[in-house]
Design a protein around this motif. Structure first.
Motif, PDB file in Angstrom:
ATOM      1  N   SER A 188       0.664  -1.322   0.168  1.00 16.87           N
ATOM      2  CA  SER A 188      -0.112   0.134  -0.040  1.00 16.87           C
ATOM      3  C   SER A 188       0.935   1.352   0.093  1.00 16.87           C
ATOM      4  N   ASN A 190       1.054   5.249  -0.246  1.00 19.67           N
ATOM      5  CA  ASN A 190       0.451   6.621   0.110  1.00 19.67           C
ATOM      6  C   ASN A 190       1.399   7.701   0.506  1.00 19.67           C
ATOM      7  N   GLU A 216       3.502  -1.556   4.078  1.00 20.27           N
ATOM      8  CA  GLU A 216       2.725  -0.104   4.179  1.00 20.27           C
ATOM      9  C   GLU A 216       3.791   0.907   3.845  1.00 20.27           C
TER      10      GLU A 216
END
Ligand code: GTP
Ligand code: K
Ligand code: MG
Length: 317
Positions: A188, A190, A216
Motif C-alpha cells: 500500500s 500513500n 505499508e
C-alpha cells in the motif's frame, strides 16, 4: 567477483546512464543494488568479534565524541590539548594506529573524546583502518570531522561520502517515510503531499529489489529514492557533525573567514591554541546534554555531580 568490484561495476553503469524520466526507474534499482551490497560489505567477517584489536574502548562519561579526518590534520594534537591525555603527534601520516581515549571536563560533565587513525578515500571499502574507524564513529554521539584548513576543500566531501557509504548520515534527520513490512495484503503506497521524486511504480520497483511484496509505505515529505532506500535498509545512523578546520595559523585571514562561514564549521589552530573554547562550546551544544542538579530534601543542592540527560531528538510528525 568480490563485493567491491560489483559496486564499482554498478557505479560505472550509473555513470554511463543518462538521467531522465525514462531511466529513472532503472537508476533507482541500481541504487538499491548498491545499498544492498554496501550492507553486505559492513557485515563483520565470520569469526571476528566486532571492533578489532586496539579499537575496543569502553564507553565512559556522559557522551562520546569521535575525531575523524585524513592523516596528519592534527587529531592527536587536538586530543592532547583538550584532554591532557598524550596521543603521539608527528609530521608523518598514520602516526596514530589505534583508538586513544581522553576525557574532556566541560560544564560539570565528562565527555569521552576518541582519537583515531587517519582515514583515506576508500576507507568504507576497507582501505587502511577505515572499517574500524568508522565502526567506532558509529558508536559515538557526535563526530568532529577534523580538516586541514590549508588543504583542498574537497576533503570534506570525500570524507562525507566515505561515511555515507557505510550508513552514516551527517547533520540530517531521518526521512519522514513510514514503512512497515507486512505478511500479506500487497503493497500500500500513500503520501500526505504531492511527490516529485518518487512515484508508486518506482517505489514498487525498489521494494521488489528487496524482495518485499507486502508492506505499508507512507511518504510524509517529498523524499527521494535515496531516502526510501535508507528507510528500507533501516540501519542508518543519523549524527551531528561539526567540521573543525585546524591549522588556520598557516592560511590568510580571508580564507579563515571563508571557512568559518561554512555550515556547522569551527576554525581553530592547535599550534596557537586559537578558538578551542569556541570548539568546546559548539561540541557541547550539538551533543544536546542537559544538567539536572538534584536537591535532597532539606539540604543544599548538589552542584558538583549533576544528573546528565541527552535531549538530542529528531521530532517526527
Ligand atoms: N601549523 C600547524 N600545524 C599543526 C597544528 N596542529 C597540528 N599540527 C601539526 O600537524 C602534524 C600532524 O599532527 P598530528 O596530531 O599527528 O595529526 P593526526 O591527524 O593525529 O595524524 P595521524 O595520526 O597520522 O592521522 C604535526 O606535525 C603537528 O605538529 C596547527 O594548528 N598548526
Ligand atoms: K601525523
Ligand atoms: Mg594521530
Amino acid at each position: 567477483m568480490g563485493i567491491i568490484e560489483k559496486i564499482k561495476e554498478i557505479e560505472a553503469e550509473m555513470a554511463r546512464t543518462q538521467k531522465n524520466k525514462a531511466t529513472e526507474y532503472h537508476l533507482g534499482q541500481l541504487k538499491a543494488k548498491i545499498a544492498k551490497l554496501r550492507t553486505q560489505l559492513l557485515e563483520p567477517p565470520k569469526g571476528s568479534s566486532g571492533a578489532g584489536e586496539g579499537f575496543e574502548v569502553t564507553k565512559f562519561g556522559h557522551g562520546r565524541v569521535a575525531l575523524i579526518g585524513f592523516p596528519s590534520v592534527g587529531k592527536s594534537t587536538l586530543l592532547t590539548l583538550l584532554t591532557g591525555t598524550h596521543s603521539e603527534a608527528a609530521s608523518y601520516e598514520f602516526t596514530t594506529l589505534t583508538c586513544i581515549p581522553g576525557i574532556i571536563h566541560y560544564n560539570d560533565t565528562k565527555i569521552q573524546l576518541l582519537d583515531l587513525p587517519g582515514i583515506i578515500e576508500g576507507a568504507s571499502e576497507g582501505k587502511g583502518r577505515g572499517r574500524q574507524v568508522i565502526a567506532v564513529s558509529k558508536s559515538s554521539d557526535i563526530v568532529l570531522m577534523v580538516l586541514d584548513a590549508s588543504k583542498s576543500e574537497g576533503h570534506r566531501q570525500i570524507l562525507t561520502k566515505e561515511l555515507e557509504a557505510v550508513g552514516l548520515r551527517l547533520n540530517k534527520r531521518p526521512p519522514q517515510i513510514y514503512f512497515k513490512k507486512k505478511k500479506t495484503g500487497g503493497i500500500s503506497f500513500n503520501s500526505t503531499l504531492p511527490l516529485t521524486h518518487v512515484d508508486e511504480k518506482l517505489c514498487y520497483q525498489i521494494l521488489h529489489e528487496y524482495k518485499i511484496h507486502n508492506a505499508e509505505v507512507l511518504f510524509r515529505e517529498d523524499a527521494t529514492v535515496d531516502d526510501l532506500i535508507d528507510v528500507i535498509e533501516g540501519n542508518r545512523k543519523y549524527m551531528k557533525c561539526v567540521y573543525v578546520y585546524n591549522k588556520i595559523d598557516v592560511i590568510g585571514i580571508d580564507d579563515v573567514d571563508k571557512l568559518a562561514r561554512q555550515p556547522n564549521s569551527v576554525v581553530i589552530s592547535c599550534n596557537l591554541k586559537l578558538n578551542l573554547d569556541r570548539l568546546l562550546a559548539r561540541m557541547w551544544e550539538e551533543m544536546g546534554l542537559v544538567r539536572v542538579y538534584t536537591k535532597p530534601q532539606g539540604q543544599q543542592p548538589d552542584f558538583t555531580e549533576p544528573v546528565v540527560l541527552s535531549v538530542v531528538c529528531y521530532i517526527s510528525f
